[in-house]
Design a protein around this motif. Structure first.
Motif, PDB file in Angstrom:
ATOM      1  N   TYR A 260      29.953  34.450  32.759  1.00 21.45           N
ATOM      2  CA  TYR A 260      31.245  35.191  33.664  1.00 21.45           C
ATOM      3  C   TYR A 260      33.176  34.379  33.221  1.00 21.45           C
ATOM      4  O   TYR A 260      33.405  35.463  33.575  1.00 21.45           O
ATOM      5  CB  TYR A 260      31.005  33.990  34.796  1.00 21.45           C
ATOM      6  CG  TYR A 260      30.145  33.988  35.593  1.00 21.45           C
ATOM      7  CD1 TYR A 260      29.468  34.900  36.403  1.00 21.45           C
ATOM      8  CD2 TYR A 260      29.055  32.949  35.175  1.00 21.45           C
ATOM      9  CE1 TYR A 260      28.471  34.920  37.117  1.00 21.45           C
ATOM     10  CE2 TYR A 260      27.597  33.016  36.108  1.00 21.45           C
ATOM     11  CZ  TYR A 260      27.016  34.127  36.764  1.00 21.45           C
ATOM     12  OH  TYR A 260      26.203  34.046  37.913  1.00 21.45           O
ATOM     13  N   GLN A 298      36.914  39.582  38.193  1.00 21.71           N
ATOM     14  CA  GLN A 298      36.542  40.105  36.879  1.00 21.71           C
ATOM     15  C   GLN A 298      37.284  41.371  38.121  1.00 21.71           C
ATOM     16  O   GLN A 298      36.197  42.118  36.577  1.00 21.71           O
ATOM     17  CB  GLN A 298      34.926  40.010  37.039  1.00 21.71           C
ATOM     18  CG  GLN A 298      34.384  38.756  36.436  1.00 21.71           C
ATOM     19  CD  GLN A 298      35.003  37.846  37.284  1.00 21.71           C
ATOM     20  OE1 GLN A 298      34.816  37.424  38.881  1.00 21.71           O
ATOM     21  NE2 GLN A 298      33.964  36.772  36.687  1.00 21.71           N
ATOM     22  N   VAL A 299      37.600  41.370  39.015  1.00 23.08           N
ATOM     23  CA  VAL A 299      37.603  42.891  39.179  1.00 23.08           C
ATOM     24  C   VAL A 299      39.301  43.308  39.515  1.00 23.08           C
ATOM     25  O   VAL A 299      39.313  41.862  39.602  1.00 23.08           O
ATOM     26  CB  VAL A 299      37.300  42.836  40.351  1.00 23.08           C
ATOM     27  CG1 VAL A 299      37.450  44.538  41.087  1.00 23.08           C
ATOM     28  CG2 VAL A 299      35.614  43.192  40.185  1.00 23.08           C
ATOM     29  N   LEU A 316      35.534  49.851  42.502  1.00 23.93           N
ATOM     30  CA  LEU A 316      35.999  48.572  41.750  1.00 23.93           C
ATOM     31  C   LEU A 316      35.874  48.729  40.085  1.00 23.93           C
ATOM     32  O   LEU A 316      35.467  49.636  40.353  1.00 23.93           O
ATOM     33  CB  LEU A 316      34.710  47.600  41.176  1.00 23.93           C
ATOM     34  CG  LEU A 316      34.158  46.898  43.044  1.00 23.93           C
ATOM     35  CD1 LEU A 316      33.065  45.953  42.625  1.00 23.93           C
ATOM     36  CD2 LEU A 316      35.177  46.717  43.737  1.00 23.93           C
ATOM     37  N   THR A 318      36.780  47.619  37.302  1.00 24.15           N
ATOM     38  CA  THR A 318      36.658  46.878  35.756  1.00 24.15           C
ATOM     39  C   THR A 318      36.050  46.607  34.652  1.00 24.15           C
ATOM     40  O   THR A 318      36.054  48.018  34.260  1.00 24.15           O
ATOM     41  CB  THR A 318      35.466  45.566  36.117  1.00 24.15           C
ATOM     42  OG1 THR A 318      34.561  44.368  36.233  1.00 24.15           O
ATOM     43  CG2 THR A 318      33.697  46.759  36.316  1.00 24.15           C
ATOM     44  N   LEU A 322      28.050  46.115  33.277  1.00 26.30           N
ATOM     45  CA  LEU A 322      27.725  46.797  34.552  1.00 26.30           C
ATOM     46  C   LEU A 322      27.047  45.070  35.049  1.00 26.30           C
ATOM     47  O   LEU A 322      26.852  44.878  36.301  1.00 26.30           O
ATOM     48  CB  LEU A 322      26.887  47.329  34.954  1.00 26.30           C
ATOM     49  CG  LEU A 322      26.595  48.252  36.417  1.00 26.30           C
ATOM     50  CD1 LEU A 322      27.498  48.237  37.046  1.00 26.30           C
ATOM     51  CD2 LEU A 322      25.299  49.606  35.753  1.00 26.30           C
ATOM     52  N   ASN A 324      27.081  42.283  33.531  1.00 24.72           N
ATOM     53  CA  ASN A 324      27.591  40.903  34.227  1.00 24.72           C
ATOM     54  C   ASN A 324      28.486  41.025  35.149  1.00 24.72           C
ATOM     55  O   ASN A 324      28.662  40.214  36.244  1.00 24.72           O
ATOM     56  CB  ASN A 324      28.587  40.947  33.181  1.00 24.72           C
ATOM     57  CG  ASN A 324      28.390  40.673  31.885  1.00 24.72           C
ATOM     58  OD1 ASN A 324      28.058  41.384  30.980  1.00 24.72           O
ATOM     59  ND2 ASN A 324      28.122  39.210  31.705  1.00 24.72           N
ATOM     60  N   LEU A 325      28.851  42.325  35.770  1.00 27.45           N
ATOM     61  CA  LEU A 325      29.151  42.848  37.275  1.00 27.45           C
ATOM     62  C   LEU A 325      28.400  42.358  38.445  1.00 27.45           C
ATOM     63  O   LEU A 325      28.293  41.726  39.314  1.00 27.45           O
ATOM     64  CB  LEU A 325      30.097  43.877  37.645  1.00 27.45           C
ATOM     65  CG  LEU A 325      30.722  44.379  39.171  1.00 27.45           C
ATOM     66  CD1 LEU A 325      31.915  43.418  38.840  1.00 27.45           C
ATOM     67  CD2 LEU A 325      30.951  45.848  39.262  1.00 27.45           C
ATOM     68  N   ARG A 326      27.249  42.782  38.263  1.00 31.12           N
ATOM     69  CA  ARG A 326      26.055  42.470  39.453  1.00 31.12           C
ATOM     70  C   ARG A 326      25.440  40.579  39.578  1.00 31.12           C
ATOM     71  O   ARG A 326      25.709  40.223  40.292  1.00 31.12           O
ATOM     72  CB  ARG A 326      25.045  43.018  38.648  1.00 31.12           C
ATOM     73  CG  ARG A 326      24.972  44.756  39.335  1.00 31.12           C
ATOM     74  CD  ARG A 326      24.106  45.062  38.586  1.00 31.12           C
ATOM     75  NE  ARG A 326      22.909  44.858  39.607  1.00 31.12           N
ATOM     76  CZ  ARG A 326      21.368  45.602  39.552  1.00 31.12           C
ATOM     77  NH1 ARG A 326      21.122  46.198  38.506  1.00 31.12           N
ATOM     78  NH2 ARG A 326      20.467  45.997  40.435  1.00 31.12           N
ATOM     79  N   VAL A 328      28.487  38.674  38.785  1.00 36.30           N
ATOM     80  CA  VAL A 328      29.688  37.692  39.442  1.00 36.30           C
ATOM     81  C   VAL A 328      29.231  38.094  41.255  1.00 36.30           C
ATOM     82  O   VAL A 328      28.939  37.575  41.335  1.00 36.30           O
ATOM     83  CB  VAL A 328      30.750  38.485  39.347  1.00 36.30           C
ATOM     84  CG1 VAL A 328      31.880  37.991  40.182  1.00 36.30           C
ATOM     85  CG2 VAL A 328      31.059  38.582  38.085  1.00 36.30           C
TER      86      VAL A 328
END
Length: 365
Positions: A260, A298-299, A316, A318, A322, A324-326, A328
């Motif tokens: 994260y 993260q965004v 978004l 970032t 992808l 890691n974004l999911r 979060v």
């Protein structure tokens, strides 16, 4: 019900309001005390306070970056030498003839330093972790570790969790827990049992440990961290039960930080990911959803592209992968993943996830 006409009329005014609000996730913990430290000191003298402030700021950087060895980074040395510049407030307390200096460091100043030094930043929105442990000793054999039986050990675990900024919970081990997580399943690190037993606690992550005494002076432990549909196994060795337990929690914090933490710069290139959220039925839903996304570290930006009925589409920006974004986004239980039904053409091609043709789809609850 779809969004009302009145809501559409005030939508343009809501963007500014939403940006100023911060919706907290219903699952992951927002830790407000990452920048607060208590240091034991010998006196109220200036020298003792200065030394404690240096140590304290180093501990804050460990929490904020997620890197337990960050104080050894040469880039941090000049900052620690000027640690008193970043103190927001301090006070003294005493407990059983020991004097403590309680320090609060300026969060904005510390975060600015993290970005300037290009260090990782682990946002204070962190996964709550449920810890199950079993022990096998030479004298007593195998058993489940319970707080009432090992209060000092669990106190140490709470302490290291606070040092690392990793929220921990422990099962109460009542009859319900014993039925859902029998000793055999815990020792086998049965993931299905962990999922069932964790329903009552609703953790973001589960940490399972089996701690084995191999001789009078040696212990070993096998750990399994389950989070976000993935499992991470790691081992620990030491001279005591406490040592291998602390190492397990420490390594769990390392794995979470790796997943994260965000770096201010690096090889990552910023890109736009489209997200579609269904079930946005009121101004409150809209405000909470947009504020949450806009507040993620993260965004870098979260722009509303369209509002159609109860469906909200955002872009978004970032620089994290992808996947890691999911991870979060999954920390907020109000966001429930929906089916991935992106268009597929006759050749079997599916538009890339996060694209306009195949946005990440969620429903708001």
């Amino acid at each position: 019900m779809p969004l009302t006409t009145n809501f559409r009329m005030v939508l343009c005014f809501s963007l500014l309001l939403a940006a100023m609000m911060l919706a907290l996730p219903s699952s992951a913990r927002v830790l407000p005390d990452l920048y607060e430290i208590s240091e034991a000191v010998a006196s109220r003298g200036t020298s003792d306070r200065a030394d404690a402030t240096v140590r304290g700021l180093g501990r804050v950087f460990v929490r904020v970056t997620g890197d337990q060895n960050i104080v050894n980074d040469p880039k941090l040395a000049p900052v620690l030498e000027q640690a008193q510049k970043y103190v927001q407030s301090y006070r003294y307390d005493s407990d059983i003839n020991q004097l403590f200096l309680n320090l609060t460091f300026d969060p904005k100043a510390v975060n600015d330093l993290v970005h300037q030094l290009q260090l990782p930043l682990w946002p204070n929105n962190r996964p709550g972790t449920l810890v199950w442990m079993a022990v096998d000793t030479l004298q007593s054999g195998r058993d489940t570790l319970r707080q009432e039986d090992y209060p000092e050990l669990f106190g140490l675990l709470d302490g290291i969790a606070q040092e690392r900024g990793l929220p921990l919970d422990f099962p109460v081990m009542d009859l319900n827990d014993q039925r859902n997580m029998p000793l055999g399943s815990l020792w086998a690190q049965d993931e299905a049992a962990a999922q069932q037993a964790g329903v009552r606690y609703r953790p973001d992550a589960t940490l399972m440990g089996r701690l084995l005494q191999t001789s009078a002076q040696r212990w070993q432990a096998n750990w399994l961290l389950i989070h976000g549909g993935r499992s991470y196994a790691f081992d620990a060795e030491g001279s005591s039960l406490e040592e291998v337990a602390l190492r397990g929690v420490n390594e769990a914090a390392n794995r979470m930080a790796e997943r994260y933490a965000v770096r201010a710069s690096g090889s990552g290139v910023a890109s736009a990911v489209l997200v579609e959220i269904a079930g946005v039925r009121s101004f409150t839903d809209y405000s909470e959803a947009t504020s949450y996304l806009q507040g993620l570290a993260q965004v870098s930006s979260a722009d509303v592209l369209a509002v159609n009925g109860d469906r909200l589409t955002l872009s978004l920006t970032t620089s994290i992968p992808l996947e890691n974004l999911r991870d979060v986004l999954s920390l907020n239980r109000n966001l429930q993943p929906a089916g991935e039904d992106g268009l597929v053409d006759l050749s079997g091609y599916r538009a890339p996830m996060g694209s306009a043709q195949n946005p990440l789809r969620y429903s708001w609850h």
